[in-house]
Design a protein around this motif. Structure first.
Motif, PDB file in Angstrom:
ATOM      1  N   ILE A   1      31.123 -84.153  71.757  1.00  0.00           N
ATOM      2  CA  ILE A   1      30.923 -85.292  71.666  1.00  0.00           C
ATOM      3  C   ILE A   1      30.226 -85.652  70.032  1.00  0.00           C
ATOM      4  O   ILE A   1      29.783 -84.457  69.703  1.00  0.00           O
ATOM      5  CB  ILE A   1      30.334 -86.168  72.602  1.00  0.00           C
ATOM      6  CG1 ILE A   1      28.834 -85.658  72.907  1.00  0.00           C
ATOM      7  CG2 ILE A   1      30.990 -86.289  74.052  1.00  0.00           C
ATOM      8  CD1 ILE A   1      27.924 -86.640  73.712  1.00  0.00           C
ATOM      9  N   THR A   2      30.336 -86.713  69.484  1.00  0.00           N
ATOM     10  CA  THR A   2      29.618 -87.031  68.324  1.00  0.00           C
ATOM     11  C   THR A   2      28.174 -87.177  68.666  1.00  0.00           C
ATOM     12  O   THR A   2      27.652 -87.475  69.591  1.00  0.00           O
ATOM     13  CB  THR A   2      30.120 -88.168  67.545  1.00  0.00           C
ATOM     14  OG1 THR A   2      29.759 -89.322  68.187  1.00  0.00           O
ATOM     15  CG2 THR A   2      31.775 -88.006  67.452  1.00  0.00           C
ATOM     16  N   THR A   3      27.330 -86.663  67.522  1.00  0.00           N
ATOM     17  CA  THR A   3      25.961 -87.078  67.478  1.00  0.00           C
ATOM     18  C   THR A   3      25.537 -88.601  67.366  1.00  0.00           C
ATOM     19  O   THR A   3      24.548 -89.142  68.309  1.00  0.00           O
ATOM     20  CB  THR A   3      25.225 -86.530  66.233  1.00  0.00           C
ATOM     21  OG1 THR A   3      25.808 -86.895  65.132  1.00  0.00           O
ATOM     22  CG2 THR A   3      25.420 -84.848  66.333  1.00  0.00           C
ATOM     23  N   HIS A   4      26.273 -89.365  66.938  1.00  0.00           N
ATOM     24  CA  HIS A   4      26.246 -90.691  66.924  1.00  0.00           C
ATOM     25  C   HIS A   4      26.401 -91.283  68.194  1.00  0.00           C
ATOM     26  O   HIS A   4      25.570 -92.182  68.946  1.00  0.00           O
ATOM     27  CB  HIS A   4      27.432 -91.500  66.066  1.00  0.00           C
ATOM     28  CG  HIS A   4      27.132 -92.923  66.122  1.00  0.00           C
ATOM     29  ND1 HIS A   4      26.295 -93.721  65.499  1.00  0.00           N
ATOM     30  CD2 HIS A   4      27.809 -93.942  66.848  1.00  0.00           C
ATOM     31  CE1 HIS A   4      26.432 -95.100  65.689  1.00  0.00           C
ATOM     32  NE2 HIS A   4      27.082 -95.146  66.467  1.00  0.00           N
ATOM     33  N   THR A   5      27.260 -90.881  69.239  1.00  0.00           N
ATOM     34  CA  THR A   5      27.431 -91.267  70.727  1.00  0.00           C
ATOM     35  C   THR A   5      26.264 -90.671  71.456  1.00  0.00           C
ATOM     36  O   THR A   5      25.531 -91.663  72.119  1.00  0.00           O
ATOM     37  CB  THR A   5      28.578 -90.558  71.271  1.00  0.00           C
ATOM     38  OG1 THR A   5      29.967 -91.312  70.659  1.00  0.00           O
ATOM     39  CG2 THR A   5      28.645 -90.861  72.564  1.00  0.00           C
ATOM     40  N   LEU A   6      25.985 -89.667  71.191  1.00  0.00           N
ATOM     41  CA  LEU A   6      24.666 -89.108  72.116  1.00  0.00           C
ATOM     42  C   LEU A   6      23.472 -89.681  71.759  1.00  0.00           C
ATOM     43  O   LEU A   6      22.637 -90.214  72.358  1.00  0.00           O
ATOM     44  CB  LEU A   6      24.284 -87.774  71.715  1.00  0.00           C
ATOM     45  CG  LEU A   6      23.305 -86.898  72.782  1.00  0.00           C
ATOM     46  CD1 LEU A   6      23.667 -87.362  74.275  1.00  0.00           C
ATOM     47  CD2 LEU A   6      23.591 -85.505  72.504  1.00  0.00           C
ATOM     48  N   TYR A   7      23.083 -90.223  70.466  1.00  0.00           N
ATOM     49  CA  TYR A   7      21.900 -90.975  69.968  1.00  0.00           C
ATOM     50  C   TYR A   7      22.003 -92.296  70.570  1.00  0.00           C
ATOM     51  O   TYR A   7      20.899 -92.760  70.869  1.00  0.00           O
ATOM     52  CB  TYR A   7      21.944 -91.060  68.512  1.00  0.00           C
ATOM     53  CG  TYR A   7      21.179 -89.822  67.778  1.00  0.00           C
ATOM     54  CD1 TYR A   7      19.822 -89.599  67.931  1.00  0.00           C
ATOM     55  CD2 TYR A   7      21.924 -89.039  66.940  1.00  0.00           C
ATOM     56  CE1 TYR A   7      19.248 -88.579  67.205  1.00  0.00           C
ATOM     57  CE2 TYR A   7      21.079 -87.915  66.120  1.00  0.00           C
ATOM     58  CZ  TYR A   7      19.958 -87.872  66.457  1.00  0.00           C
ATOM     59  OH  TYR A   7      19.305 -86.751  65.776  1.00  0.00           O
ATOM     60  N   ALA A   8      23.392 -92.855  70.743  1.00  0.00           N
ATOM     61  CA  ALA A   8      23.427 -94.195  71.248  1.00  0.00           C
ATOM     62  C   ALA A   8      22.958 -94.135  72.720  1.00  0.00           C
ATOM     63  O   ALA A   8      22.460 -95.113  73.286  1.00  0.00           O
ATOM     64  CB  ALA A   8      24.733 -94.692  71.112  1.00  0.00           C
ATOM     65  N   TRP A   9      23.415 -92.869  73.543  1.00  0.00           N
ATOM     66  CA  TRP A   9      23.142 -92.760  74.978  1.00  0.00           C
ATOM     67  C   TRP A   9      21.579 -92.879  75.265  1.00  0.00           C
ATOM     68  O   TRP A   9      21.170 -93.286  76.164  1.00  0.00           O
ATOM     69  CB  TRP A   9      23.871 -91.659  75.552  1.00  0.00           C
ATOM     70  CG  TRP A   9      25.209 -91.870  75.482  1.00  0.00           C
ATOM     71  CD1 TRP A   9      26.011 -92.916  75.273  1.00  0.00           C
ATOM     72  CD2 TRP A   9      26.313 -90.836  75.824  1.00  0.00           C
ATOM     73  NE1 TRP A   9      27.422 -92.998  75.412  1.00  0.00           N
ATOM     74  CE2 TRP A   9      27.575 -91.491  75.794  1.00  0.00           C
ATOM     75  CE3 TRP A   9      26.400 -89.568  76.211  1.00  0.00           C
ATOM     76  CZ2 TRP A   9      28.906 -90.807  75.859  1.00  0.00           C
ATOM     77  CZ3 TRP A   9      27.423 -88.882  76.385  1.00  0.00           C
ATOM     78  CH2 TRP A   9      28.664 -89.382  76.568  1.00  0.00           C
ATOM     79  N   VAL A  10      21.163 -91.980  74.207  1.00  0.00           N
ATOM     80  CA  VAL A  10      19.686 -91.592  74.559  1.00  0.00           C
ATOM     81  C   VAL A  10      18.911 -92.890  74.171  1.00  0.00           C
ATOM     82  O   VAL A  10      17.891 -93.328  74.967  1.00  0.00           O
ATOM     83  CB  VAL A  10      19.064 -90.689  73.492  1.00  0.00           C
ATOM     84  CG1 VAL A  10      17.481 -90.252  73.508  1.00  0.00           C
ATOM     85  CG2 VAL A  10      19.720 -89.195  73.836  1.00  0.00           C
ATOM     86  N   LYS A  11      19.159 -93.771  73.135  1.00  0.00           N
ATOM     87  CA  LYS A  11      18.452 -94.838  72.979  1.00  0.00           C
ATOM     88  C   LYS A  11      18.625 -95.990  73.932  1.00  0.00           C
ATOM     89  O   LYS A  11      17.891 -96.654  74.399  1.00  0.00           O
ATOM     90  CB  LYS A  11      19.136 -95.598  71.646  1.00  0.00           C
ATOM     91  CG  LYS A  11      18.200 -96.864  71.013  1.00  0.00           C
ATOM     92  CD  LYS A  11      19.079 -97.519  69.845  1.00  0.00           C
ATOM     93  CE  LYS A  11      18.339 -98.775  69.487  1.00  0.00           C
ATOM     94  NZ  LYS A  11      19.075 -99.399  68.125  1.00  0.00           N
ATOM     95  N   ASN A  12      19.854 -96.260  74.477  1.00  0.00           N
ATOM     96  CA  ASN A  12      20.228 -97.039  75.594  1.00  0.00           C
ATOM     97  C   ASN A  12      19.335 -96.695  76.705  1.00  0.00           C
ATOM     98  O   ASN A  12      18.838 -97.464  77.487  1.00  0.00           O
ATOM     99  CB  ASN A  12      21.913 -96.965  75.828  1.00  0.00           C
ATOM    100  CG  ASN A  12      21.944 -98.140  76.811  1.00  0.00           C
ATOM    101  OD1 ASN A  12      21.630 -99.238  76.700  1.00  0.00           O
ATOM    102  ND2 ASN A  12      22.884 -97.555  77.965  1.00  0.00           N
ATOM    103  N   THR A  13      19.400 -95.404  77.138  1.00  0.00           N
ATOM    104  CA  THR A  13      18.619 -94.924  78.263  1.00  0.00           C
ATOM    105  C   THR A  13      17.351 -95.147  78.141  1.00  0.00           C
ATOM    106  O   THR A  13      16.460 -95.590  79.080  1.00  0.00           O
ATOM    107  CB  THR A  13      18.928 -93.319  78.511  1.00  0.00           C
ATOM    108  OG1 THR A  13      20.256 -93.161  78.664  1.00  0.00           O
ATOM    109  CG2 THR A  13      18.238 -92.851  79.783  1.00  0.00           C
ATOM    110  N   ALA A  14      16.703 -94.948  76.926  1.00  0.00           N
ATOM    111  CA  ALA A  14      15.106 -95.356  76.625  1.00  0.00           C
ATOM    112  C   ALA A  14      14.967 -96.819  76.892  1.00  0.00           C
ATOM    113  O   ALA A  14      13.995 -97.028  77.515  1.00  0.00           O
ATOM    114  CB  ALA A  14      14.856 -94.677  75.194  1.00  0.00           C
TER     115      ALA A  14
END
Length: 75
Positions: free
Chosen positions: A36-49
């Motif tokens: 997956i893209t880093t952008h997607t994973l950063y968004a998931w981490v941010k959303n989870t936080a």
């Protein structure tokens, strides 16, 4: 560290975030391993936080209410 087996999209997202948060590899490494893209994973981490933060704020408020009720009962 690939995620194996059939998982729902929610489980896949949770596992990806868990790998970053709990296990410590970089977002770039986990994203590459998972394809997956880093952008997607950063968004998931941010959303989870954000979700966890809002839950913690709610839990703090609820805990304060429970503590207040205990104090009233003890008086």
């Amino acid at each position: 560290m690939l995620v194996s087996g059939k998982r729902s999209p929610e489980e896949f997202t949770q596992e990806a975030v868990k790998q970053v948060v709990d296990l410590g590899p970089s977002v770039a490494d986990v994203a590459k391993w998972l394809g997956i893209t880093t952008h997607t994973l950063y968004a998931w981490v941010k959303n989870t936080a954000q979700i966890l933060n809002s839950m913690m704020n709610g839990a703090t408020h609820n805990q304060k209410s429970e503590d207040y009720k205990k104090c009233l009962k003890e008086q």
